[in-house]
Enzyme design. Sequence first.
Site, PDB file in Angstrom:
ATOM      1  N   SER A  87       0.970  -1.767  -0.218  1.00 51.06           N
ATOM      2  CA  SER A  87      -0.112   0.316  -0.283  1.00 51.06           C
ATOM      3  C   SER A  87       1.267   1.334   0.213  1.00 51.06           C
ATOM      4  CB  SER A  87      -0.768  -0.205   1.179  1.00 51.06           C
ATOM      5  OG  SER A  87      -1.484   1.208   1.574  1.00 51.06           O
ATOM      6  N   ILE A  98       5.209  -5.951   7.301  1.00 46.84           N
ATOM      7  CA  ILE A  98       5.895  -5.006   8.156  1.00 46.84           C
ATOM      8  C   ILE A  98       4.931  -3.739   7.713  1.00 46.84           C
ATOM      9  CG2 ILE A  98       7.122  -6.598   9.818  1.00 46.84           C
ATOM     10  CD1 ILE A  98       9.658  -4.262   8.852  1.00 46.84           C
ATOM     11  N   CYS A 152       0.221   2.878  10.419  1.00 45.65           N
ATOM     12  CA  CYS A 152       1.106   4.367   9.925  1.00 45.65           C
ATOM     13  C   CYS A 152       1.876   4.763  11.162  1.00 45.65           C
ATOM     14  CB  CYS A 152      -0.154   4.989   9.030  1.00 45.65           C
ATOM     15  SG  CYS A 152       1.074   6.167   8.582  1.00 45.65           S
ATOM     16  N   ASN A 169      -7.011  -0.793   1.525  1.00 43.92           N
ATOM     17  CA  ASN A 169      -5.849  -0.217   2.782  1.00 43.92           C
ATOM     18  C   ASN A 169      -6.868   0.464   3.354  1.00 43.92           C
ATOM     19  OD1 ASN A 169      -4.155   1.400   4.288  1.00 43.92           O
ATOM     20  ND2 ASN A 169      -2.650  -0.608   3.953  1.00 43.92           N
ATOM     21  N   GLY A 205       6.981  -3.412  -2.013  1.00 43.25           N
ATOM     22  CA  GLY A 205       6.684  -2.306  -2.198  1.00 43.25           C
ATOM     23  C   GLY A 205       7.543  -1.118  -2.597  1.00 43.25           C
ATOM     24  N   ASN A 264       9.831   7.596   4.298  1.00 43.91           N
ATOM     25  CA  ASN A 264       8.720   8.766   3.759  1.00 43.91           C
ATOM     26  C   ASN A 264       7.553   9.254   4.834  1.00 43.91           C
ATOM     27  OD1 ASN A 264       5.534   8.119   3.496  1.00 43.91           O
ATOM     28  ND2 ASN A 264       6.931   6.379   3.391  1.00 43.91           N
TER      29      ASN A 264
END
Lengths: 313, 256
Positions: free
Chosen positions: A27, A196, A135, A105, A270, A75
């Site tokens: 995601s 993770i 997050c 997500n 990712g 990020n």
Amino acid sequence: MTDAREAALLATELCGIKMQTPILTGSGTFGFGEEFADLTDLSRIGGVVVKGTTLKPRRGNDGVRIAETPAGMLNCIGLENPGIEVFLQKTLPRIRPYGMNIIVNVSGGSVEEYGLLAQKLDIPEIAAIEVNISCPNVKEGGIVFGTDPDAAAAVTKEVKAHTKKPVIVKLSPNVTDIVAMAKAVEAAGADMISLINTLLGMQIDTKTWKPVLGNITGGLSGPCVKPVAVRMVWQVAQAVQVPIIGMGGIMTAEDAVEFFLAGASAIAVGTANFTDPTSTARIASELAAYLEQHHLENIRDLVGRLELPAKEE
Amino acid sequence: MILPEKVTEAASVIAQQEVAPDVFRMELSSPAITELAKPGQFVQVRILNGDHILRRPLGIAECDRTRGTFSLFYRIVGSGTRDLSLLVHGENVNVLGPLGHGFDVSFQHPLLVGGGMGLSPLLSYAQAKRGACDILMGGKNAGELFWQSFYAPYVEKTILTTDDGSLGSHGFTTTVFPDIVKQETYDGVLVCGPEIMMRGIARLAKAAGLPCQVSLEKRMACGLGACLSCSIDTVNGARKKVCKDGPVFWAEEVFA
């Protein structure tokens, strides 16, 4: 290798979701899939996990949002997204024709918000819901639920109560005991666990003495986090029965194989999508070749096959 | 918004030259991207030494469709651009592009206004509209205006300004802009450079009744509109992505 042979080696099924390959996209790293349509065959991806979606639109964080690190990146996007209504009305009709398994997500500011999001996504076009309780870049929600087993369980229960879709709970590595988190969400009804999410990190500009990122801290991803991710997948795989989607710095099929051996039933790519936007297709082909070299008939034959050294008496 | 067609391609370095201190011009053999590129678009360059997880976004400066090559200009600002500068003839990079939306190509006689590395994407426009554009370029000193020789084959008129007065008019591009647009009939203004310059020129262009486009720069990871690293606020409140919706925007869209 023929396409049919490759397809036979890689085809798998997770909680009733038929997947052409065991490779999903992480995601936030693959948009809604459509952005990569010119570059990679979207129908050959196991599933696209779309960008973290919230009830209301979010503008995300101000200032610099990414920084490169040795073997990785930081990020702090801050869950910028158009909100669930725009996703359902505009984005979803646009990406449906690509024929991907669409996994959404979701991130909520409260337990109730997660439930509302799950309810809105309980529709035929959606393959599964990934619950983001990890997050690191937003103040409310997110990580608050991801570091406390009781809160994580409460969110999981709420989502399960509002949807018949398979529910994936995405765990944060920013905890002392990942196994406790995994057991808590499994007991609360999670159908799958993905791990993770990013590791909380920071970079400082030595010229200006200021943080590089606008949000000061950010999530670390890429090859530098892979050993942490493999370790956590291995620990969790021994403690839970539900399938695991492993992710963290996967750039090649060999990286992916480590996760399968550790006990992951599927993996997600990712950060590698930024380095090489054709990563998902390339890793799929490499993985099929690996399986053939090792005389395996299907990817499922590799899951959890880690061989531990015999203990000395 | 549908994105223009793009590819990834192995590209070999044809030429690499330091054109000013820490500023390099690199020419890459990249036939597919050269063929597709439109003025003002950019590429994402992957440096293949294993040290860089992120590509570096660089504006396409000139295209040679016969030879299948394009050139890039960059300044060394960090480890990525430093490693890029160490590549020699025959070595490879991987290029993703062409990316983003470029300049409006319908102008008949536009004035290009640029400063610093912003003169790189404008060069692609000057080349594509050979003979149609004038260029107004600003720099700190004469040394920063090495760009003149690269623009010479493509533009009608070159106007120079320097902060220290060592070449051309003493001052900024904004100092001379109002007089220049009075002397000649332009149908548009295209600007790329430091934000303060772009804002200033955009305001003056509006006052002169000229349509104006600006080309923005932001850190980006994917270059495809997926990662949202390069989101910006627009005047009407909508969020846009520099990589996908830009890098070229109408000035009134992004500068209030």
